[in-house]
Design a protein around this motif. Structure first.
Motif, mmCIF file in Angstrom:
data_model
loop_
_atom_site.group_PDB
_atom_site.id
_atom_site.type_symbol
_atom_site.label_atom_id
_atom_site.label_comp_id
_atom_site.label_asym_id
_atom_site.label_seq_id
_atom_site.Cartn_x
_atom_site.Cartn_y
_atom_site.Cartn_z
ATOM 1 N N PRO A 106 0.466 4.317 0.082
ATOM 2 C CA PRO A 106 2.000 3.904 -0.038
ATOM 3 C C PRO A 106 2.704 4.176 1.212
ATOM 4 C CG PRO A 106 1.119 4.872 -2.069
ATOM 5 C CD PRO A 106 0.078 4.981 -1.073
ATOM 6 N N ASP A 107 3.473 3.258 1.581
ATOM 7 C CA ASP A 107 4.310 3.590 2.756
ATOM 8 C C ASP A 107 3.783 3.770 4.041
ATOM 9 O OD1 ASP A 107 6.909 3.272 1.303
ATOM 10 O OD2 ASP A 107 6.663 5.295 0.788
ATOM 11 N N SER A 108 2.678 3.234 4.308
ATOM 12 C CA SER A 108 1.575 3.392 5.389
ATOM 13 C C SER A 108 1.666 1.794 6.145
ATOM 14 C CB SER A 108 0.365 3.656 5.050
ATOM 15 O OG SER A 108 -0.132 2.817 4.463
ATOM 16 N N PHE A 109 2.300 0.896 5.567
ATOM 17 C CA PHE A 109 2.144 -0.478 5.985
ATOM 18 C C PHE A 109 3.121 -0.752 6.950
ATOM 19 C CE2 PHE A 109 3.622 -4.830 5.972
ATOM 20 C CZ PHE A 109 2.530 -5.671 6.269
ATOM 21 N N ASN A 110 2.771 -1.185 8.098
ATOM 22 C CA ASN A 110 3.565 -1.724 9.432
ATOM 23 C C ASN A 110 3.355 -3.041 9.648
ATOM 24 O OD1 ASN A 110 4.209 -2.332 12.204
ATOM 25 N ND2 ASN A 110 5.021 -0.266 12.049
ATOM 26 N N CYS A 111 4.223 -4.095 9.563
ATOM 27 C CA CYS A 111 3.442 -5.568 9.531
ATOM 28 C C CYS A 111 3.084 -5.729 10.923
ATOM 29 C CB CYS A 111 4.950 -6.297 9.353
ATOM 30 S SG CYS A 111 6.418 -6.103 10.135
ATOM 31 N N LYS A 112 3.751 -5.250 11.961
ATOM 32 C CA LYS A 112 3.345 -5.547 13.459
ATOM 33 C C LYS A 112 2.059 -5.155 13.674
ATOM 34 C CE LYS A 112 7.203 -6.981 15.570
ATOM 35 N NZ LYS A 112 7.391 -8.261 16.292
ATOM 36 N N LYS A 113 1.618 -3.735 13.281
ATOM 37 C CA LYS A 113 0.526 -3.075 13.430
ATOM 38 C C LYS A 113 -0.438 -4.088 12.640
ATOM 39 C CE LYS A 113 -1.703 1.307 13.219
ATOM 40 N NZ LYS A 113 -1.596 2.499 12.487
ATOM 41 N N PHE A 114 -0.195 -4.615 11.415
ATOM 42 C CA PHE A 114 -1.100 -4.982 10.395
ATOM 43 C C PHE A 114 -1.623 -6.376 11.038
ATOM 44 C CE2 PHE A 114 -2.124 -7.963 7.091
ATOM 45 C CZ PHE A 114 -3.006 -7.045 6.227
ATOM 46 N N ASN A 168 -6.499 -9.338 0.311
ATOM 47 C CA ASN A 168 -7.567 -8.955 -0.641
ATOM 48 C C ASN A 168 -6.939 -8.517 -1.956
ATOM 49 O OD1 ASN A 168 -9.291 -6.989 -2.014
ATOM 50 N ND2 ASN A 168 -9.667 -5.758 -0.341
ATOM 51 N N PRO A 169 -7.618 -9.380 -3.037
ATOM 52 C CA PRO A 169 -6.798 -9.421 -4.446
ATOM 53 C C PRO A 169 -6.774 -8.079 -4.925
ATOM 54 C CG PRO A 169 -8.396 -11.010 -4.166
ATOM 55 C CD PRO A 169 -8.448 -10.346 -2.790
ATOM 56 N N GLY A 170 -7.577 -7.071 -4.562
ATOM 57 C CA GLY A 170 -7.532 -5.672 -5.119
ATOM 58 C C GLY A 170 -6.621 -4.844 -4.626
ATOM 59 N N ALA A 175 -11.866 -8.188 10.578
ATOM 60 C CA ALA A 175 -10.693 -7.787 11.007
ATOM 61 C C ALA A 175 -9.738 -7.585 9.711
ATOM 62 C CB ALA A 175 -10.139 -8.891 11.952
ATOM 63 N N ILE A 176 -9.694 -8.366 9.010
ATOM 64 C CA ILE A 176 -8.953 -8.144 7.572
ATOM 65 C C ILE A 176 -9.133 -6.924 7.064
ATOM 66 C CG2 ILE A 176 -8.474 -9.175 5.282
ATOM 67 C CD1 ILE A 176 -8.682 -12.092 6.406
ATOM 68 N N ASP A 177 -10.291 -6.541 6.947
ATOM 69 C CA ASP A 177 -10.900 -5.254 6.279
ATOM 70 C C ASP A 177 -10.259 -4.163 6.945
ATOM 71 O OD1 ASP A 177 -12.243 -6.784 4.285
ATOM 72 O OD2 ASP A 177 -14.219 -6.300 5.063
ATOM 73 N N ALA A 178 -10.558 -4.115 8.241
ATOM 74 C CA ALA A 178 -9.926 -3.129 9.408
ATOM 75 C C ALA A 178 -8.507 -2.956 8.885
ATOM 76 C CB ALA A 178 -10.291 -3.271 10.621
ATOM 77 N N ALA A 179 -7.766 -3.975 9.004
ATOM 78 C CA ALA A 179 -6.364 -3.930 9.019
ATOM 79 C C ALA A 179 -5.946 -3.200 7.473
ATOM 80 C CB ALA A 179 -5.807 -5.207 9.202
ATOM 81 N N MET A 180 -6.669 -3.754 6.578
ATOM 82 C CA MET A 180 -6.407 -3.261 4.816
ATOM 83 C C MET A 180 -6.808 -1.854 4.939
ATOM 84 S SD MET A 180 -5.346 -6.093 3.454
ATOM 85 C CE MET A 180 -5.512 -5.343 1.712
ATOM 86 N N LYS A 181 -7.747 -1.532 5.500
ATOM 87 C CA LYS A 181 -7.904 0.215 5.352
ATOM 88 C C LYS A 181 -6.717 0.921 6.057
ATOM 89 C CE LYS A 181 -13.076 -0.153 5.245
ATOM 90 N NZ LYS A 181 -14.071 -0.979 5.816
ATOM 91 N N ASP A 182 -6.330 0.333 7.001
ATOM 92 C CA ASP A 182 -5.272 1.428 7.657
ATOM 93 C C ASP A 182 -3.972 1.403 6.993
ATOM 94 O OD1 ASP A 182 -4.679 2.714 10.230
ATOM 95 O OD2 ASP A 182 -3.036 1.385 10.530
ATOM 96 N N CYS A 183 -3.889 0.435 5.902
ATOM 97 C CA CYS A 183 -2.537 0.649 5.171
ATOM 98 C C CYS A 183 -2.681 0.934 3.536
ATOM 99 C CB CYS A 183 -1.804 -0.459 5.379
ATOM 100 S SG CYS A 183 -2.355 -2.153 4.923
ATOM 101 N N GLN A 184 -3.863 1.571 3.284
ATOM 102 C CA GLN A 184 -4.100 1.630 1.867
ATOM 103 C C GLN A 184 -2.949 2.696 1.353
ATOM 104 O OE1 GLN A 184 -8.298 3.131 1.846
ATOM 105 N NE2 GLN A 184 -8.913 1.127 1.326
#
Length: 109
Positions: A22-30, A72-74, A11-20
């Protein structure tokens, strides 16, 4: 304690892939994608404790920049726009910090 003790690595990996990007991160969606919205209030507070890097009891704007790296540290650093939007979404009392109760309310709302 690591986030994978509360959330599944997949689940963490899926959430991380969706916001790689810049400016694609949405906290609620994450939070939905990583499964945090389905956790108990106690589990959400555990995650808050992990994200509160300096153990101050609050997540400040400087800590928010590195939010994805706690998962994810990277991972990339949040942009200023993303950081401000995240702070705005969670900081109910406008003190420039996100407390555990504010974090819990935002995640579980």
């Amino acid at each position: 304690m690591s986030l994978s003790s509360v959330l599944s690595a997949d689940a963490i990996d899926a959430a991380m892939k969706d916001c790689q990007a810049p400016d694609s991160f949405n906290c609620k969606k994450f939070f939905q994608q990583c499964g945090l919205t389905k956790k108990s209030p106690a589990e959400v507070k555990k995650v808050f404790g992990i994200l509160d890097n300096d153990a101050s009891g609050f997540i400040e704007e400087e800590e928010l920049k590195f939010f994805l790296q706690r998962f994810n540290p990277g991972a990339r650093v949040l942009t200023e726009k993303e950081t401000k939007a995240f702070m705005s979404a969670a900081d109910d009392d406008s003190d420039g910090m996100i407390g555990a109760d504010e974090f819990q309310a935002m995640v579980l709302s």
